[in-house]
Write an enzyme that holds these catalytic residues in place. Structure first.
Site, mmCIF file in Angstrom:
data_model
loop_
_atom_site.group_PDB
_atom_site.id
_atom_site.type_symbol
_atom_site.label_atom_id
_atom_site.label_comp_id
_atom_site.label_asym_id
_atom_site.label_seq_id
_atom_site.Cartn_x
_atom_site.Cartn_y
_atom_site.Cartn_z
ATOM 1 N N TYR A 150 0.841 -1.209 0.000
ATOM 2 C CA TYR A 150 0.000 0.000 0.000
ATOM 3 C C TYR A 150 0.872 1.253 0.000
ATOM 4 O O TYR A 150 0.667 2.174 -0.805
ATOM 5 C CB TYR A 150 -0.910 -0.006 1.226
ATOM 6 C CG TYR A 150 -1.535 1.341 1.543
ATOM 7 C CD1 TYR A 150 -2.538 1.864 0.743
ATOM 8 C CD2 TYR A 150 -1.103 2.092 2.640
ATOM 9 C CE1 TYR A 150 -3.107 3.107 1.031
ATOM 10 C CE2 TYR A 150 -1.671 3.324 2.935
ATOM 11 C CZ TYR A 150 -2.667 3.828 2.126
ATOM 12 O OH TYR A 150 -3.224 5.057 2.404
HETATM 13 P P1 NAD Z 1 -12.262 5.402 1.739
HETATM 14 O O1 NAD Z 1 -12.097 4.000 1.260
HETATM 15 O O2 NAD Z 1 -13.323 5.676 2.745
HETATM 16 O O3 NAD Z 1 -12.495 6.367 0.477
HETATM 17 C C1 NAD Z 1 -11.843 6.156 -0.769
HETATM 18 C C2 NAD Z 1 -12.908 6.226 -1.851
HETATM 19 O O4 NAD Z 1 -12.256 6.123 -3.134
HETATM 20 C C3 NAD Z 1 -13.917 5.066 -1.789
HETATM 21 O O5 NAD Z 1 -15.225 5.560 -1.632
HETATM 22 C C4 NAD Z 1 -13.724 4.328 -3.103
HETATM 23 O O6 NAD Z 1 -14.919 3.817 -3.665
HETATM 24 C C5 NAD Z 1 -13.121 5.421 -3.989
HETATM 25 N N1 NAD Z 1 -12.358 4.837 -5.120
HETATM 26 C C6 NAD Z 1 -11.349 3.943 -5.043
HETATM 27 N N2 NAD Z 1 -10.908 3.629 -6.280
HETATM 28 C C7 NAD Z 1 -11.669 4.363 -7.156
HETATM 29 C C8 NAD Z 1 -11.704 4.471 -8.564
HETATM 30 N N3 NAD Z 1 -10.879 3.752 -9.340
HETATM 31 N N4 NAD Z 1 -12.615 5.298 -9.131
HETATM 32 C C9 NAD Z 1 -13.479 6.019 -8.348
HETATM 33 N N5 NAD Z 1 -13.492 5.941 -7.012
HETATM 34 C C10 NAD Z 1 -12.595 5.130 -6.418
HETATM 35 O O7 NAD Z 1 -10.834 5.871 2.291
HETATM 36 P P2 NAD Z 1 -10.432 7.135 3.178
HETATM 37 O O8 NAD Z 1 -10.013 6.644 4.507
HETATM 38 O O9 NAD Z 1 -11.476 8.197 3.071
HETATM 39 O O10 NAD Z 1 -9.115 7.610 2.400
HETATM 40 C C11 NAD Z 1 -9.171 8.582 1.371
HETATM 41 C C12 NAD Z 1 -7.778 8.777 0.790
HETATM 42 O O11 NAD Z 1 -6.885 9.207 1.815
HETATM 43 C C13 NAD Z 1 -7.157 7.513 0.196
HETATM 44 O O12 NAD Z 1 -6.435 7.888 -0.956
HETATM 45 C C14 NAD Z 1 -6.209 7.029 1.279
HETATM 46 O O13 NAD Z 1 -5.124 6.299 0.757
HETATM 47 C C15 NAD Z 1 -5.758 8.339 1.873
HETATM 48 N N6 NAD Z 1 -5.329 8.247 3.279
HETATM 49 C C16 NAD Z 1 -6.246 7.898 4.237
HETATM 50 C C17 NAD Z 1 -5.839 7.837 5.572
HETATM 51 C C18 NAD Z 1 -6.781 7.473 6.676
HETATM 52 O O14 NAD Z 1 -6.334 7.399 7.836
HETATM 53 N N7 NAD Z 1 -8.077 7.267 6.402
HETATM 54 C C19 NAD Z 1 -4.519 8.155 5.907
HETATM 55 C C20 NAD Z 1 -3.619 8.444 4.891
HETATM 56 C C21 NAD Z 1 -4.041 8.526 3.574
HETATM 57 C C1 UGA Z 2 -4.172 4.191 8.548
HETATM 58 C C2 UGA Z 2 -5.082 3.980 7.319
HETATM 59 O O1 UGA Z 2 -5.795 2.748 7.448
HETATM 60 C C3 UGA Z 2 -4.285 3.982 6.048
HETATM 61 O O2 UGA Z 2 -5.201 4.008 4.946
HETATM 62 C C4 UGA Z 2 -3.429 5.227 6.020
HETATM 63 O O3 UGA Z 2 -2.705 5.352 4.861
HETATM 64 C C5 UGA Z 2 -2.516 5.265 7.226
HETATM 65 O O4 UGA Z 2 -3.349 5.319 8.387
HETATM 66 C C6 UGA Z 2 -1.637 6.497 7.244
HETATM 67 O O5 UGA Z 2 -1.485 7.147 8.284
HETATM 68 O O6 UGA Z 2 -1.074 6.827 6.207
HETATM 69 P P1 UGA Z 2 -2.931 2.583 10.154
HETATM 70 O O7 UGA Z 2 -2.068 3.580 10.818
HETATM 71 O O8 UGA Z 2 -2.439 1.194 10.005
HETATM 72 O O9 UGA Z 2 -3.352 3.033 8.689
HETATM 73 O O10 UGA Z 2 -4.312 2.689 10.968
HETATM 74 P P2 UGA Z 2 -5.298 1.563 11.466
HETATM 75 O O11 UGA Z 2 -5.764 0.772 10.307
HETATM 76 O O12 UGA Z 2 -6.315 2.227 12.316
HETATM 77 O O13 UGA Z 2 -4.331 0.659 12.392
HETATM 78 C C7 UGA Z 2 -3.645 1.248 13.488
HETATM 79 C C8 UGA Z 2 -2.982 0.166 14.293
HETATM 80 O O14 UGA Z 2 -3.990 -0.654 14.883
HETATM 81 C C9 UGA Z 2 -2.078 -0.770 13.497
HETATM 82 O O15 UGA Z 2 -0.932 -1.050 14.252
HETATM 83 C C10 UGA Z 2 -2.911 -2.040 13.311
HETATM 84 O O16 UGA Z 2 -2.153 -3.209 13.212
HETATM 85 C C11 UGA Z 2 -3.726 -2.034 14.595
HETATM 86 N N1 UGA Z 2 -5.041 -2.711 14.465
HETATM 87 C C12 UGA Z 2 -5.899 -2.351 13.485
HETATM 88 C C13 UGA Z 2 -5.368 -3.701 15.369
HETATM 89 O O17 UGA Z 2 -4.594 -4.047 16.266
HETATM 90 N N2 UGA Z 2 -6.589 -4.310 15.245
HETATM 91 C C14 UGA Z 2 -7.491 -3.982 14.277
HETATM 92 O O18 UGA Z 2 -8.596 -4.571 14.215
HETATM 93 C C15 UGA Z 2 -7.141 -2.963 13.364
#
Ligand code: NAD
Ligand code: UGA
Length: 330
Positions: free
Chosen positions: A161
């Site tokens: 990822y």
């Molecule tokens: P999410 O899965 O809730 O939202 C992503 C959306 O993108 C989904 O609704 C999905 O249907 C859409 N999508 C994916 N592929 C597509 C495509 N080919 N065409 C059209 N739509 C498409 O995820 P999120 O948590 O809201 O994350 C949003 C963005 O932020 C992502 O790019 C993710 O990598 C990034 N990000 C999220 C986190 C986090 O903590 N949530 C942290 C770092 C980065």
């Molecule tokens: C999150 C998002 O899921 C990613 O999409 C994003 O890119 C990333 O943040 C980011 O900061 O860039 P992550 O930090 O792994 O990734 O967040 P969580 O999915 O909430 O996991 C946090 C921690 O909890 C990890 O160590 C994971 O192993 C742990 N975890 C998660 C558990 O122990 N149990 C669970 O059921 C889920």
């Protein structure tokens, strides 16, 4: 409850496109842009009619007079018409999540995070959209010694990822560096975002769900992993600010408000409901980093941004939302 109006006070774009609008962060961003007076096109391949989480995220948007929802896959849809007259594209569509990116699902990460992004950047360039803000990830840093990660640090992504997210941000910046490209790019490295509507695979959602239902919580590793948990309203404020940041800003960390361990999260969840979550230990996941921590100096300088919501308040807001009928579906 944290101030959900904070994003609305930031001056922002007038005509925006948000990709990933049916997702967690994208839907909050659309709401804030509409509140700030913008006209918004939201694009997502998930539809409110077939996907319960998308239905919840899009519920209040469909009837808004300045919002147009487009259900389309960025891998094959006609993108140019979506970008006509847009001043800002917020490119948030993608496949998130560290753990499922090993194995067969990797091709989906490559398709949505890299190939679709290439199409988005080519269309933005053709349509001469002035600014594209792309959602990158703290995961691009990989393992650290525990100190704050600076944007200039050498990235060492430790999961498939994270590799695709690094490729995504660098792809956008490579396009922007072309002399014939008038689209400037700001890449935001979001740090573990939480708040109402958080994805159901993420830890805080799962901890709160366990706290509310009494179902066991699966804990990967020893719980000493630390994250710069970042509240959704703070993330939205930074994202809108990135629309008007200097053109040479490049990558920016959007992280902070709460550096905490998973054990801290469990303790807060316990205190919110007044009983102990039952924890089911499991092995640590490949690619899971021990610590993330954002250096925030560039976010302060380029975006004028500081996080405002601490973890207990943010988790309380997320838990309150989880008890509302709207968010139970996600
Ligand atoms: P999410 O899965 O809730 O939202 C992503 C959306 O993108 C989904 O609704 C999905 O249907 C859409 N999508 C994916 N592929 C597509 C495509 N080919 N065409 C059209 N739509 C498409 O995820 P999120 O948590 O809201 O994350 C949003 C963005 O932020 C992502 O790019 C993710 O990598 C990034 N990000 C999220 C986190 C986090 O903590 N949530 C942290 C770092 C980065
Ligand atoms: C999150 C998002 O899921 C990613 O999409 C994003 O890119 C990333 O943040 C980011 O900061 O860039 P992550 O930090 O792994 O990734 O967040 P969580 O999915 O909430 O996991 C946090 C921690 O909890 C990890 O160590 C994971 O192993 C742990 N975890 C998660 C558990 O122990 N149990 C669970 O059921 C889920």
């Amino acid at each position: 409850m944290p101030d959900s109006q904070s994003a609305a006070s930031v001056p922002g774009p007038r005509r925006a496109v948000v990709t990933g609008a049916a997702g967690f962060i994208g839907s909050h961003l659309v709401h804030a842009l509409l509140q700030a007076g913008a006209t918004v096109i939201g694009v997502d391949r998930r539809s409110a009619t077939t996907d319960p989480a998308a239905a919840v995220h899009l519920a209040a948007l469909h009837s808004h007079p300045r919002y147009l929802n487009v259900t389309a896959d960025l891998l094959d849809c006609a993108i140019d018409p979506l970008f006509v007259d847009a001043d800002t594209i917020f490119h948030l569509a993608g496949i998130p999540g560290v753990r499922p990116s090993w194995g067969e699902q990797f091709s989906e990460y490559v398709s949505s995070n890299i190939l679709a992004t290439q199409r988005v950047m080519e269309a933005a360039t053709r349509m001469r959209v002035p600014r594209l803000v792309v959602a990158s990830s703290s995961s691009v840093y990989g393992p650290t010694a525990g100190g704050p990660s600076v944007e200039s640090d050498h990235p060492r992504p430790s999961s498939p990822y994270a590799v695709t997210k690094l490729a995504e941000e660098q792809l956008c910046l490579a396009h922007a560096a072309r002399p014939d490209c008038s689209t400037s790019v700001v890449a935001l490295r979001y740090f573990t975002v939480y708040g109402p509507g958080q994805r159901s695979d993420m830890f805080i959602h799962r901890a709160l769900h366990s706290a509310l239902t009494g179902q066991p919580l699966c804990l990967y590793g020893d719980g000493h992993q630390r994250r710069d948990f970042t509240y959704i309203d703070d993330v939205v404020t930074a994202t809108i600010a990135a629309a008007s940041a200097p053109a040479d800003t490049g990558v920016v960390n959007v992280g902070g408000g709460a550096n905490a361990s998973l054990i801290d999260v469990i303790n807060i969840a316990n205190s919110l409901v007044g009983r102990e979550i039952q924890v089911q230990p499991d092995v640590a996941c490949n690619g899971d980093v021990l610590t993330t921590r954002a250096d925030r100096r560039r976010a302060q300088a380029a975006l004028g941004w500081q996080p405002t919501v601490d973890l207990p308040n943010g988790m309380r807001a997320q838990m309150q939302a989880l008890t509302q009928p709207t968010y139970r579906a996600t």
